[in-house]
Design an enzyme around this catalytic site. Structure first.
Site, PDB file in Angstrom:
ATOM      1  N   HIS A   1      -2.845   7.268   7.097  1.00  0.00           N
ATOM      2  CA  HIS A   1      -1.788   8.151   6.563  1.00  0.00           C
ATOM      3  C   HIS A   1      -2.386   9.469   6.067  1.00  0.00           C
ATOM      4  CE1 HIS A   1       2.080   6.178   6.682  1.00  0.00           C
ATOM      5  NE2 HIS A   1       1.652   5.071   6.096  1.00  0.00           N
TER       6      HIS A   1
ATOM      7  N   CYS B   1       5.622  -0.263   7.709  1.00  0.00           N
ATOM      8  CA  CYS B   1       5.326   1.022   7.075  1.00  0.00           C
ATOM      9  C   CYS B   1       6.540   1.424   6.250  1.00  0.00           C
ATOM     10  CB  CYS B   1       5.021   2.076   8.140  1.00  0.00           C
ATOM     11  SG  CYS B   1       4.584   3.670   7.409  1.00  0.00           S
ATOM     12  N   LEU B   2       6.291   1.762   4.991  1.00  0.00           N
ATOM     13  CA  LEU B   2       7.407   2.130   4.109  1.00  0.00           C
ATOM     14  C   LEU B   2       8.067   3.426   4.569  1.00  0.00           C
ATOM     15  CD1 LEU B   2       5.856   1.192   0.641  1.00  0.00           C
ATOM     16  CD2 LEU B   2       7.470  -0.135   2.020  1.00  0.00           C
TER      17      LEU B   2
ATOM     18  N   GLN C   1       3.076   9.851   1.752  1.00  0.00           N
ATOM     19  CA  GLN C   1       4.368   9.147   1.792  1.00  0.00           C
ATOM     20  C   GLN C   1       5.269   9.488   0.602  1.00  0.00           C
ATOM     21  OE1 GLN C   1       2.258   5.210   2.544  1.00  0.00           O
ATOM     22  NE2 GLN C   1       4.086   4.969   3.804  1.00  0.00           N
TER      23      GLN C   1
ATOM     24  N   GLY D   1       0.836  -1.190   0.000  1.00  0.00           N
ATOM     25  CA  GLY D   1       0.000   0.000   0.000  1.00  0.00           C
ATOM     26  C   GLY D   1       0.871   1.240   0.000  1.00  0.00           C
TER      27      GLY D   1
ATOM     28  N   HIS E   1      -4.730   1.391   7.366  1.00  0.00           N
ATOM     29  CA  HIS E   1      -3.371   1.960   7.496  1.00  0.00           C
ATOM     30  C   HIS E   1      -3.196   3.129   6.517  1.00  0.00           C
ATOM     31  CE1 HIS E   1       1.167   1.151   8.029  1.00  0.00           C
ATOM     32  NE2 HIS E   1       1.128   1.990   7.014  1.00  0.00           N
ATOM     33  N   GLU E   2      -3.671   2.946   5.273  1.00  0.00           N
ATOM     34  CA  GLU E   2      -3.480   3.995   4.256  1.00  0.00           C
ATOM     35  C   GLU E   2      -4.372   5.208   4.529  1.00  0.00           C
ATOM     36  OE1 GLU E   2      -0.927   3.592   2.694  1.00  0.00           O
ATOM     37  OE2 GLU E   2      -0.725   1.436   2.956  1.00  0.00           O
TER      38      GLU E   2
END
Ligand code: K1U
Ligand code: ZN
Length: 171
Positions: free
Chosen positions: A140, A94-95, A51, A46, A136-137
């Site tokens: 963000h 998480c990236l 991000q 994702g 999660h997205e």
């Protein structure tokens, strides 16, 4: 298509709220394509626009397993419209916080409304990994990180490690 540099903790854009997209223009579609390429290259399942440093309510996801065909979602202005009372604990990464996975408790099932690539309003229901990923997205887009769902002790431990890593990299 282009790879976009990933924003890492503690960049402030990760704590800011993204703004709705008014129209699904060619530029917004290009952004979603570039985000998808960036997500696959990372690799990740994702990615939210914060991000890649942009405060627009755009997310991409692909939670297909290696033995399944790709299942790419591109969502504009996604909104959670229903959450199950039942919760599930799942390991998340998480990236923007690479190397620091943790178990997160979230509602097991969600219903989400969003605009698709044609600007049409759609709804999706998600369970399992896709449910964790879409939450999660969307977090963000609201400046929320998976760390915020952990105990203060676990969150502080990860934050201390990230600060130490950043110090070492800048030495
Ligand atoms: O938004 C992000 O930071 C991406 C993140 C999404 C996510 C992962 C796990 C649970 C919920 C949300 C990631 O993609 S972390 C990397 C990852 O999960 C992964 C990487 C390689 C193969 C499989 C998964
Ligand atoms: Zn993340």
């Amino acid at each position: 298509m282009a790879l976009m540099p990933l924003v890492l903790l503690p960049q402030p854009v990760l704590r800011q709220v993204a703004q709705p997209v008014n129209d699904i223009t060619d530029d917004i579609l290009q952004l979603a394509n570039d985000m998808a390429e960036t997500m696959y290259a990372a690799p990740g399942i994702g990615l939210a626009a914060n991000q890649v440093g942009l405060l627009k309510r755009v997310i991409v996801m692909d939670c297909a397993r290696d033995d399944e065909p790709p299942a790419l979602w591109k969502m504009f202005n996604p909104e959670i419209i229903w959450l199950s009372k039942e919760n599930t604990k799942m390991e998340e990464g998480c990236l923007s916080i690479p190397g620091h996975n943790a178990e997160v408790v979230r509602p097991s099932e969600v219903h989400v409304s969003y605009l698709d690539i044609e600007g049409q309003k759609q709804e999706m229901q998600a369970t399992g990994l896709l449910a964790a990923c879409v939450q999660h997205e969307i977090d963000h887009l609201n400046g929320v990180l998976f760390l915020d769902h952990l105990s203060r002790l676990k969150r502080d431990m990860i934050m201390r490690k990230v600060i130490k890593e950043n110090r070492t990299q800048n030495d």
